[in-house]
Design a protein around this motif. Structure first.
Motif, PDB file in Angstrom:
ATOM      1  N   ALA A   1      30.364  55.235  48.442  1.00  0.00           N
ATOM      2  CA  ALA A   1      30.347  54.159  47.458  1.00  0.00           C
ATOM      3  C   ALA A   1      31.776  53.723  47.164  1.00  0.00           C
ATOM      4  CB  ALA A   1      29.645  54.594  46.175  1.00  0.00           C
ATOM      5  N   GLY A   2      31.902  52.507  46.682  1.00  0.00           N
ATOM      6  CA  GLY A   2      33.211  51.990  46.317  1.00  0.00           C
ATOM      7  C   GLY A   2      33.063  50.783  45.413  1.00  0.00           C
ATOM      8  N   LEU A   3      34.163  50.381  44.806  1.00  0.00           N
ATOM      9  CA  LEU A   3      34.146  49.251  43.879  1.00  0.00           C
ATOM     10  C   LEU A   3      35.466  48.502  43.946  1.00  0.00           C
ATOM     11  CD1 LEU A   3      32.771  47.714  41.499  1.00  0.00           C
ATOM     12  CD2 LEU A   3      33.909  49.346  39.965  1.00  0.00           C
ATOM     13  N   TYR A   4      35.375  47.172  44.085  1.00  0.00           N
ATOM     14  CA  TYR A   4      36.540  46.290  44.047  1.00  0.00           C
ATOM     15  C   TYR A   4      36.625  45.573  42.710  1.00  0.00           C
ATOM     16  CZ  TYR A   4      38.792  45.843  48.661  1.00  0.00           C
ATOM     17  OH  TYR A   4      39.545  46.049  49.798  1.00  0.00           O
TER      18      TYR A   4
ATOM     19  N   PRO B   1      35.505  36.595  39.983  1.00  0.00           N
ATOM     20  CA  PRO B   1      34.415  37.565  40.143  1.00  0.00           C
ATOM     21  C   PRO B   1      33.592  37.299  41.401  1.00  0.00           C
ATOM     22  CG  PRO B   1      34.527  36.810  37.862  1.00  0.00           C
ATOM     23  CD  PRO B   1      35.482  35.957  38.632  1.00  0.00           C
ATOM     24  N   ASN B   2      33.190  38.367  42.071  1.00  0.00           N
ATOM     25  CA  ASN B   2      32.331  38.290  43.274  1.00  0.00           C
ATOM     26  C   ASN B   2      32.978  37.526  44.429  1.00  0.00           C
ATOM     27  OD1 ASN B   2      29.919  39.600  42.039  1.00  0.00           O
ATOM     28  ND2 ASN B   2      29.946  37.767  40.743  1.00  0.00           N
ATOM     29  N   ASN B   3      34.294  37.506  44.485  1.00  0.00           N
ATOM     30  CA  ASN B   3      34.987  36.789  45.562  1.00  0.00           C
ATOM     31  C   ASN B   3      35.194  37.711  46.761  1.00  0.00           C
ATOM     32  OD1 ASN B   3      36.487  35.112  47.164  1.00  0.00           O
ATOM     33  ND2 ASN B   3      38.281  35.072  45.830  1.00  0.00           N
ATOM     34  N   TRP B   4      34.439  37.443  47.832  1.00  0.00           N
ATOM     35  CA  TRP B   4      34.583  38.193  49.084  1.00  0.00           C
ATOM     36  C   TRP B   4      35.285  37.318  50.135  1.00  0.00           C
ATOM     37  CZ3 TRP B   4      34.103  43.223  49.122  1.00  0.00           C
ATOM     38  CH2 TRP B   4      33.272  43.852  48.183  1.00  0.00           C
ATOM     39  N   GLY B   5      36.289  36.571  49.707  1.00  0.00           N
ATOM     40  CA  GLY B   5      37.039  35.724  50.622  1.00  0.00           C
ATOM     41  C   GLY B   5      36.409  34.370  50.847  1.00  0.00           C
ATOM     42  N   THR B   6      35.480  33.985  49.993  1.00  0.00           N
ATOM     43  CA  THR B   6      34.788  32.704  50.141  1.00  0.00           C
ATOM     44  C   THR B   6      35.266  31.656  49.150  1.00  0.00           C
ATOM     45  OG1 THR B   6      33.028  33.481  48.663  1.00  0.00           O
ATOM     46  CG2 THR B   6      32.710  33.809  51.034  1.00  0.00           C
ATOM     47  N   ILE B   7      36.112  32.047  48.214  1.00  0.00           N
ATOM     48  CA  ILE B   7      36.590  31.137  47.159  1.00  0.00           C
ATOM     49  C   ILE B   7      38.093  30.923  47.324  1.00  0.00           C
ATOM     50  CG2 ILE B   7      36.759  30.772  44.668  1.00  0.00           C
ATOM     51  CD1 ILE B   7      34.449  32.791  44.359  1.00  0.00           C
TER      52      ILE B   7
ATOM     53  N   GLY C   1      44.056  44.846  47.900  1.00  0.00           N
ATOM     54  CA  GLY C   1      43.870  43.956  49.049  1.00  0.00           C
ATOM     55  C   GLY C   1      42.833  44.498  50.007  1.00  0.00           C
ATOM     56  N   GLY C   2      42.756  43.854  51.177  1.00  0.00           N
ATOM     57  CA  GLY C   2      41.855  44.332  52.215  1.00  0.00           C
ATOM     58  C   GLY C   2      40.561  43.575  52.351  1.00  0.00           C
ATOM     59  N   ILE C   3      40.305  42.592  51.477  1.00  0.00           N
ATOM     60  CA  ILE C   3      39.073  41.806  51.579  1.00  0.00           C
ATOM     61  C   ILE C   3      39.256  40.742  52.655  1.00  0.00           C
ATOM     62  CG2 ILE C   3      37.549  40.172  50.391  1.00  0.00           C
ATOM     63  CD1 ILE C   3      38.035  41.697  47.827  1.00  0.00           C
ATOM     64  N   ALA C   4      38.286  40.627  53.563  1.00  0.00           N
ATOM     65  CA  ALA C   4      38.342  39.626  54.630  1.00  0.00           C
ATOM     66  C   ALA C   4      37.628  38.358  54.167  1.00  0.00           C
ATOM     67  CB  ALA C   4      37.710  40.187  55.897  1.00  0.00           C
ATOM     68  N   GLY C   5      37.361  37.438  55.118  1.00  0.00           N
ATOM     69  CA  GLY C   5      36.749  36.162  54.771  1.00  0.00           C
ATOM     70  C   GLY C   5      37.716  35.026  55.029  1.00  0.00           C
TER      71      GLY C   5
ATOM     72  N   PRO D   1      54.533  32.418  58.906  1.00  0.00           N
ATOM     73  CA  PRO D   1      55.756  31.760  58.427  1.00  0.00           C
ATOM     74  C   PRO D   1      55.676  31.312  56.971  1.00  0.00           C
ATOM     75  CG  PRO D   1      55.047  30.856  60.530  1.00  0.00           C
ATOM     76  CD  PRO D   1      53.913  31.680  60.008  1.00  0.00           C
ATOM     77  N   PHE D   2      54.454  31.191  56.434  1.00  0.00           N
ATOM     78  CA  PHE D   2      54.289  30.620  55.108  1.00  0.00           C
ATOM     79  C   PHE D   2      53.970  31.649  54.035  1.00  0.00           C
ATOM     80  CE2 PHE D   2      52.235  27.455  58.115  1.00  0.00           C
ATOM     81  CZ  PHE D   2      53.412  26.751  58.327  1.00  0.00           C
ATOM     82  N   MET D   3      53.594  32.874  54.425  1.00  0.00           N
ATOM     83  CA  MET D   3      53.015  33.791  53.455  1.00  0.00           C
ATOM     84  C   MET D   3      53.720  35.138  53.379  1.00  0.00           C
ATOM     85  SD  MET D   3      48.935  33.139  54.027  1.00  0.00           S
ATOM     86  CE  MET D   3      48.498  33.995  52.506  1.00  0.00           C
ATOM     87  N   ASP D   4      53.830  35.623  52.134  1.00  0.00           N
ATOM     88  CA  ASP D   4      54.232  36.992  51.855  1.00  0.00           C
ATOM     89  C   ASP D   4      52.946  37.829  51.843  1.00  0.00           C
ATOM     90  OD1 ASP D   4      54.540  39.177  49.589  1.00  0.00           O
ATOM     91  OD2 ASP D   4      56.563  38.730  50.286  1.00  0.00           O
ATOM     92  N   PRO D   5      53.009  39.115  52.195  1.00  0.00           N
ATOM     93  CA  PRO D   5      51.782  39.930  52.186  1.00  0.00           C
ATOM     94  C   PRO D   5      51.083  40.016  50.836  1.00  0.00           C
ATOM     95  CG  PRO D   5      53.483  41.027  53.447  1.00  0.00           C
ATOM     96  CD  PRO D   5      54.144  39.859  52.794  1.00  0.00           C
ATOM     97  N   LEU D   6      51.792  39.657  49.764  1.00  0.00           N
ATOM     98  CA  LEU D   6      51.190  39.684  48.434  1.00  0.00           C
ATOM     99  C   LEU D   6      50.927  38.281  47.889  1.00  0.00           C
ATOM    100  CD1 LEU D   6      53.321  42.519  46.791  1.00  0.00           C
ATOM    101  CD2 LEU D   6      50.883  42.632  47.286  1.00  0.00           C
ATOM    102  N   SER D   7      51.057  37.276  48.718  1.00  0.00           N
ATOM    103  CA  SER D   7      50.990  35.903  48.211  1.00  0.00           C
ATOM    104  C   SER D   7      49.574  35.398  47.982  1.00  0.00           C
ATOM    105  CB  SER D   7      51.721  34.959  49.162  1.00  0.00           C
ATOM    106  OG  SER D   7      51.132  34.982  50.452  1.00  0.00           O
ATOM    107  N   ARG D   8      48.575  36.120  48.458  1.00  0.00           N
ATOM    108  CA  ARG D   8      47.187  35.742  48.151  1.00  0.00           C
ATOM    109  C   ARG D   8      46.361  37.020  48.018  1.00  0.00           C
ATOM    110  NH1 ARG D   8      44.758  31.989  52.342  1.00  0.00           N
ATOM    111  NH2 ARG D   8      44.144  33.883  53.428  1.00  0.00           N
ATOM    112  N   ILE D   9      46.218  37.493  46.778  1.00  0.00           N
ATOM    113  CA  ILE D   9      45.488  38.729  46.518  1.00  0.00           C
ATOM    114  C   ILE D   9      44.244  38.418  45.693  1.00  0.00           C
ATOM    115  CG2 ILE D   9      45.550  40.975  45.373  1.00  0.00           C
ATOM    116  CD1 ILE D   9      47.188  40.842  47.951  1.00  0.00           C
ATOM    117  N   ILE D  10      43.088  38.771  46.258  1.00  0.00           N
ATOM    118  CA  ILE D  10      41.823  38.617  45.543  1.00  0.00           C
ATOM    119  C   ILE D  10      41.214  39.978  45.215  1.00  0.00           C
ATOM    120  CG2 ILE D  10      41.358  36.367  46.553  1.00  0.00           C
ATOM    121  CD1 ILE D  10      39.485  37.646  48.541  1.00  0.00           C
ATOM    122  N   GLY D  11      41.559  40.989  46.006  1.00  0.00           N
ATOM    123  CA  GLY D  11      41.106  42.357  45.741  1.00  0.00           C
ATOM    124  C   GLY D  11      42.205  43.114  45.025  1.00  0.00           C
TER     125      GLY D  11
END
Length: 246
Positions: free
Chosen positions: A116-119, A124-130, A161-165, A209-219
């Motif tokens: 089991a796990g929890l993000y 809320p409920n964003n699995w990379g679709t928003i 981090g780590g959420i795909a989509g 070229p445009f992104m830092d590894p922390l520049s888009r975090i949803i998880g």
């Protein structure tokens, strides 16, 4: 005299005509190339949308149950979490403030995954679709406090981090497995070395070229564990003060 000069005049005129033709043809080609590159870059940048820039730290995942500072939401159920008890209003000796998070993961007959796990997600409920996220590129670490009910409880992984989509996390970092003590203990996920983007396609490579590894975090934060790893009938543990820091 006129007869002798005519060939030179004709050659000069011909040269000028050819030069003008080549100039306009090359200019047209350059304009077309620029238009193509502009369209490609627009498409790439659309896929590589940055998150909302965070300027003030600490930036909380969880502070207290009703705290306005909480910026992520515990909506990302994983594995057999449906049979797990989550209490964000727990008052059993929180590390600080009036409440802490209490998680009780029990062995039940209806469980099918064995883990089991929890993000904590944004929104809320964003699995990379928003197409919304936080830009946390100013953070250097995520810290949190945790303890087990009895001590010795094993959590396989704590992670950000780590959420795909399509609008996936731009990076991922984790620690674990962690054996929790009975008393509160502070843990840190180092974000200075978070450089492993989630690569699922051509668009991800174009994002570099445009992104830092922390520049888009949803998880913003997650945990995951297995009863087989812990060799128990249930795992009860507590979390408090989960936050991004500089």
């Amino acid at each position: 005299m006129l007869y002798k000069k005519t060939p030179i005049f004709v050659l000069v005129l011909l040269f000028l005509c050819v030069s003008l033709f080549l100039f306009f043809d090359i200019s047209k080609a350059n304009n077309q190339s620029t238009e193509v590159l502009s369209r490609e870059e627009t498409i790439t940048r659309a896929t590589c949308l940055l998150g909302e820039k965070v300027k003030d730290f600490p930036f909380y995942v969880y502070k207290d149950a009703d705290a306005g500072e909480n910026k992520f939401f515990p909506t990302g159920n994983m594995g057999d979490l449906s049979g797990t008890e989550i209490n964000a209003f727990c008052k059993e000796s929180p590390y600080t403030g009036p409440t802490c998070m209490k998680i009780v993961y029990k062995d039940k007959p209806e469980q099918i995954y064995g883990w089991a796990g929890l993000y904590w997600q944004y929104p809320p409920n964003n699995w990379g679709t928003i197409p919304k996220a936080y830009d946390l590129s100013g953070a250097t670490k995520l810290t949190f406090w945790a303890r087990g009910k009895y001590g010795g409880e094993v959590i396989n992984k704590f992670q950000i981090g780590g959420i795909a989509g399509k609008y996936r996390d731009s990076g991922v970092a984790s620690i674990g497995p962690i054996i929790l003590p009975k008393k509160w203990h502070k843990y840190t996920i180092n974000l200075k070395k978070i450089d492993n983007f989630i690569i699922t396609g051509y668009e991800d490579k174009e994002c570099w070229p445009f992104m830092d590894p922390l520049s888009r975090i949803i998880g913003g934060f997650c945990w995951a564990t297995s009863l087989k790893t812990d060799n128990r009938q249930d795992i009860t543990f507590y979390l408090d003060e989960v936050k991004f820091e500089k």
